[in-house]
Design an enzyme around this catalytic site. Structure first.
Site, mmCIF file in Angstrom:
data_model
loop_
_atom_site.group_PDB
_atom_site.id
_atom_site.type_symbol
_atom_site.label_atom_id
_atom_site.label_comp_id
_atom_site.label_asym_id
_atom_site.label_seq_id
_atom_site.Cartn_x
_atom_site.Cartn_y
_atom_site.Cartn_z
ATOM 1 N N ASN A 9 -126.275 29.526 30.833
ATOM 2 C CA ASN A 9 -125.846 30.392 31.928
ATOM 3 C C ASN A 9 -125.725 31.807 31.384
ATOM 4 O O ASN A 9 -124.772 32.121 30.675
ATOM 5 C CB ASN A 9 -124.492 29.890 32.465
ATOM 6 C CG ASN A 9 -123.939 30.808 33.552
ATOM 7 O OD1 ASN A 9 -124.601 31.749 33.991
ATOM 8 N ND2 ASN A 9 -122.711 30.538 33.974
ATOM 9 N N LYS A 11 -125.080 34.453 32.940
ATOM 10 C CA LYS A 11 -124.118 35.272 33.684
ATOM 11 C C LYS A 11 -124.760 36.636 33.995
ATOM 12 O O LYS A 11 -125.978 36.696 34.148
ATOM 13 C CB LYS A 11 -122.805 35.374 32.920
ATOM 14 C CG LYS A 11 -122.277 33.972 32.541
ATOM 15 C CD LYS A 11 -120.881 33.949 32.051
ATOM 16 C CE LYS A 11 -120.483 32.514 31.721
ATOM 17 N NZ LYS A 11 -119.107 32.413 31.255
ATOM 18 N N HIS A 95 -118.829 27.631 39.908
ATOM 19 C CA HIS A 95 -118.412 28.133 38.590
ATOM 20 C C HIS A 95 -117.033 28.786 38.724
ATOM 21 O O HIS A 95 -116.737 29.437 39.734
ATOM 22 C CB HIS A 95 -119.442 29.142 38.066
ATOM 23 C CG HIS A 95 -119.232 29.467 36.621
ATOM 24 N ND1 HIS A 95 -118.240 30.302 36.192
ATOM 25 C CD2 HIS A 95 -119.854 29.009 35.503
ATOM 26 C CE1 HIS A 95 -118.270 30.372 34.862
ATOM 27 N NE2 HIS A 95 -119.249 29.587 34.422
ATOM 28 N N GLU A 97 -115.819 31.359 37.524
ATOM 29 C CA GLU A 97 -115.817 32.812 37.746
ATOM 30 C C GLU A 97 -116.028 33.126 39.226
ATOM 31 O O GLU A 97 -115.489 34.098 39.744
ATOM 32 C CB GLU A 97 -116.886 33.480 36.854
ATOM 33 C CG GLU A 97 -116.433 33.482 35.402
ATOM 34 C CD GLU A 97 -117.556 33.462 34.385
ATOM 35 O OE1 GLU A 97 -118.712 33.720 34.731
ATOM 36 O OE2 GLU A 97 -117.255 33.170 33.204
ATOM 37 N N GLU A 167 -115.772 22.510 32.857
ATOM 38 C CA GLU A 167 -115.564 23.774 32.163
ATOM 39 C C GLU A 167 -114.097 24.183 32.291
ATOM 40 O O GLU A 167 -113.715 24.823 33.299
ATOM 41 C CB GLU A 167 -116.450 24.873 32.764
ATOM 42 C CG GLU A 167 -117.933 24.624 32.614
ATOM 43 C CD GLU A 167 -118.732 25.930 32.625
ATOM 44 O OE1 GLU A 167 -119.591 26.083 31.759
ATOM 45 O OE2 GLU A 167 -118.478 26.787 33.485
ATOM 46 N N GLY A 173 -115.469 31.709 27.411
ATOM 47 C CA GLY A 173 -115.551 33.071 26.882
ATOM 48 C C GLY A 173 -114.379 33.453 26.005
ATOM 49 O O GLY A 173 -114.194 34.629 25.690
ATOM 50 N N SER A 212 -117.132 27.944 25.461
ATOM 51 C CA SER A 212 -117.249 28.318 24.044
ATOM 52 C C SER A 212 -118.043 27.302 23.210
ATOM 53 O O SER A 212 -117.714 27.053 22.055
ATOM 54 C CB SER A 212 -115.865 28.565 23.432
ATOM 55 O OG SER A 212 -115.210 29.625 24.105
HETATM 56 P P1 13P Z 1 -119.006 30.530 27.259
HETATM 57 O O1 13P Z 1 -119.960 29.582 26.570
HETATM 58 O O2 13P Z 1 -119.347 31.965 27.036
HETATM 59 O O3 13P Z 1 -117.582 30.177 26.973
HETATM 60 O O4 13P Z 1 -119.211 30.309 28.857
HETATM 61 C C1 13P Z 1 -119.183 29.016 29.371
HETATM 62 C C2 13P Z 1 -119.612 29.065 30.782
HETATM 63 O O5 13P Z 1 -118.900 29.563 31.634
HETATM 64 C C3 13P Z 1 -120.929 28.534 31.121
HETATM 65 O O6 13P Z 1 -121.110 28.428 32.496
#
Ligand code: 13P
Length: 253
Positions: A9, A11, A95, A97, A167, A173, A212
């Site tokens: 992903n 982002k 997701h 976010e 997640e 992150g 992560s």
């Molecule tokens: P990170 O791997 O940067 O922690 O992000 C995970 C994520 O949100 C994947 O959709």
């Protein structure tokens, strides 16, 4: 046996030049004979270019979001059939976010899941608890509720095509990965929850871990029996890290 998936992903990162460089490296390094599915999720504007760059290749493409409506006067939105039209196979829904910054609730996520399935895409449904929820022992209640909302709207059948991604919000992150045991416990819970509706779908459902994931921790996470790969954010922007994560998934089976 379930075929692992490693999903990147991206982002809101990248540019045409950066993406082409990354994809060029990935195509050379992620071997087609590895028994895994590899999917990248660029921002909408780069989907067509990514599909063209990867054409004939073994890496699949997905979108990071989809509109719950099938078409019409919804300025700024992108429908599942449009994503399918430009060559997407998968789409991420729910997701954290999007739940957090764009206030997407369980019912909207469920509608997006349904829109994805009817548009011929495979949804990657994200679920996960915040740190406060984990500390209040609410992890199972939260992820159970997030999955149940989709089943309530769409029934269990959509999970035959879908992928589930656990997640934990506190691990995204942050560099703070959930331990393999914590991840396994939630994945087993989720599979059991699906199994209550359809044991066969549950047995085949691929459940990814995200939060992560890096080259250094992928192998121990993927060694867990109910972990069928990863949804990778930051580390998917480095060809070398992502290749190592794919390699860890490829040796799992
Ligand atoms: P990170 O791997 O940067 O922690 O992000 C995970 C994520 O949100 C994947 O959709």
């Amino acid at each position: 046996m379930r075929r692992p998936i490693v999903a990147g992903n991206w982002k809101m990162h990248g540019s045409q030049a950066l993406n082409r460089a990354l994809l060029g490296e990935l195509e050379g390094q992620v071997k087609p004979e590895w028994p895994i599915d590899v999917v990248v999720f660029p921002p909408f504007v780069y989907l067509t270019d990514t599909v063209r760059t990867l054409e004939e290749g073994h890496i699949l493409v997905g979108a990071q979001d989809v509109c719950a409506e099938s078409g019409g006067a919804f300025t700024g939105q992108v429908s599942a059939s449009m994503l399918k039209d430009v060559g997407c196979t998968f789409v991420i829904v729910g997701h954290s976010e999007r739940r957090r910054w764009y206030h997407e609730d369980d019912s909207l996520v469920a509608r997006k899941f349904a829109a994805a399935v009817s548009g011929g895409l495979r949804p990657v449904l994200c679920v996960g608890e915040t740190l406060e929820e984990r500390e209040a022992n609410m992890t199972e209640a939260v992820v159970g509720r997030q999955v149940d909302a989709v089943i309530a709207l769409h029934g269990i059948s959509g999970f035959a095509e879908a992928v589930l991604a656990y997640e934990p919000v506190w691990a995204i992150g942050t560099g703070r990965t959930a331990s393999p045991e914590q991840v396994q416990a939630v994945h087993a819970f989720l599979r059991h929850r699906i199994s209550a509706h359809d044991a066969k779908i549950a047995a085949h459902l691929r459940i990814l871990y995200g939060g992560s994931v890096k080259a250094g921790n992928a192998a121990e996470l993927f060694a867990m029996p109910d972990v069928d790969g990863g949804l990778v954010g930051g580390a998917s922007l480095s060809a070398d890290e992502f290749r190592q994560i794919c390699a860890a998934a490829a040796v799992r089976h």
